[in-house]
Design an enzyme around this catalytic site. Structure first.
Site, PDB file in Angstrom:
ATOM      1  N   GLY A  87      -3.022 -17.337  -4.220  1.00 38.15           N
ATOM      2  CA  GLY A  87      -2.840 -18.459  -3.314  1.00 38.15           C
ATOM      3  C   GLY A  87      -3.989 -18.558  -2.320  1.00 38.15           C
ATOM      4  N   LEU A  88      -3.667 -19.011  -1.108  1.00 42.39           N
ATOM      5  CA  LEU A  88      -4.656 -19.189  -0.035  1.00 42.39           C
ATOM      6  C   LEU A  88      -5.767 -20.151  -0.445  1.00 42.39           C
ATOM      7  CD1 LEU A  88      -4.986 -15.518   1.311  1.00 42.39           C
ATOM      8  CD2 LEU A  88      -3.599 -17.378   2.234  1.00 42.39           C
ATOM      9  N   CYS A  89      -5.378 -21.212  -1.168  1.00 38.55           N
ATOM     10  CA  CYS A  89      -6.364 -22.216  -1.577  1.00 38.55           C
ATOM     11  C   CYS A  89      -5.822 -23.615  -1.321  1.00 38.55           C
ATOM     12  CB  CYS A  89      -6.761 -22.035  -3.034  1.00 38.55           C
ATOM     13  SG  CYS A  89      -5.399 -21.835  -4.183  1.00 38.55           S
ATOM     14  N   GLY A  90      -5.089 -23.771  -0.224  1.00 40.65           N
ATOM     15  CA  GLY A  90      -4.590 -25.081   0.157  1.00 40.65           C
ATOM     16  C   GLY A  90      -3.554 -25.613  -0.825  1.00 40.65           C
ATOM     17  N   PHE A  92      -4.096 -26.675  -3.803  1.00 39.66           N
ATOM     18  CA  PHE A  92      -4.682 -26.626  -5.143  1.00 39.66           C
ATOM     19  C   PHE A  92      -3.613 -26.481  -6.226  1.00 39.66           C
ATOM     20  CE2 PHE A  92      -6.218 -23.942  -8.643  1.00 39.66           C
ATOM     21  CZ  PHE A  92      -7.239 -24.719  -9.137  1.00 39.66           C
TER      22      PHE A  92
END
Length: 293
Positions: A87-90, A92
């Protein structure tokens, strides 16, 4: 009002988080450069191979004999989702899942209610998201992004192609993020199988052209079609990989900016709290001195 120790601890915590987001942004930027170069190099090859396949198929009497071009009544559908493992990709991964759900609701709502829509996930987040929504996840290729290469993606493509050729699925659709730039990713939903005839061939009249094949026509078509399908999936995975790093870089950049704003507010609160504590101590000293007098 929070105590000085609580505010100080929050400042330390936010500062540590900011350092992490800065580091993640730098790592994503380095990976993005390599991923962007890979997809830029792949696009012309994939495009020309697709054009070659369409040209050969349009002039071939055996093109329609391929099991990958045979259209059947759609009774069972496989949705191939290309997401990330982390994760940690908005938004996406969320955008891919939402696009897949919208596509299913618009085209396969009745099949989905009967449980005839299954999911093949390339990336853990897509598998988790669709499983939470009640869809059967047939298999998950989570190892692809650990060592991304054509050999790894070819295994997934061969699995999909074999399942379609055996009649386990009548339609295979592909959902992925197409890389445009660092801040922009475009959701694409494409028909993967059966292979659709290119409308360009009909418009340009290529079907009336007589071709000389060397080696024989059947061998060329039978080799080009599987190769093209594998390249098509590989391109989608490369597009998604570049998009993931771009989305993570943007998300971490925003997180770093937000952390900086939060630090400013916390330092202001800390200074006010400290000033209030000092003022209170001075008033207590003055009050004690007046009491002695």
């Amino acid at each position: 009002m929070a105590s000085l120790k609580e505010v100080r601890n929050r400042i330390v915590s936010v500062n540590s988080t900011q350092q992490i987001t800065k580091a993640m942004k730098m790592v994503a930027a380095a990976k993005l450069r390599r991923a962007q170069d890979n997809i830029i190099q792949m696009r012309p090859y994939a495009q020309k191979l697709g054009e070659m396949l369409a040209t050969v198929s349009s002039g071939s009497e055996r093109g329609s004999d391929s099991p990958f071009k045979k259209a059947r009544p759609v009774e069972k559908v496989l949705m191939v989702l290309v997401t990330s493992d982390r994760g940690l990709c908005g938004a996406f991964n969320t955008n891919v899942i939402k696009a897949a759900m919208a596509h299913i609701n618009a085209n396969y709502a009745d099949l989905a209610r009967r449980g005839n829509v299954e999911v093949l996930a390339i990336g853990k987040k897509g598998a988790e998201g669709m499983a939470r929504r009640g869809f059967k996840v047939t298999t998950t290729f989570q190892h692809l992004f650990m060592k991304l290469s054509f050999v790894e993606v070819k295994e997934a493509a061969e699995y999909i192609m074999d399942a379609f050729a055996q009649g386990r699925y009548d339609r295979v659709d592909l959902v992925f993020n197409e890389f445009k730039n660092v801040a922009t990713q475009i959701i694409r939903t494409e028909q993967y199988l059966p292979i659709a005839d290119s409308p360009n061939n009909t418009q340009t009249g290529r079907t009336n052209i007589n071709y000389i094949f060397e080696p024989e026509e059947e061998k060329i078509v039978n080799e080009l079609i599987p190769k093209s399908l594998k390249i098509q999936l590989y391109r989608a995975v490369l597009e998604s990989n570049a998009s993931e790093h771009g989305a993570r870089m943007t998300a971490m950049d925003k997180a770093t900016d937000n952390a900086q704003e939060l630090l400013k507010e916390l330092r202001l609160v800390y200074n006010r709290t400290r000033q209030a504590a000092i003022t209170k101590e001075i008033l207590e000293i003055v009050g004690g001195a007046e009491a002695l007098v």
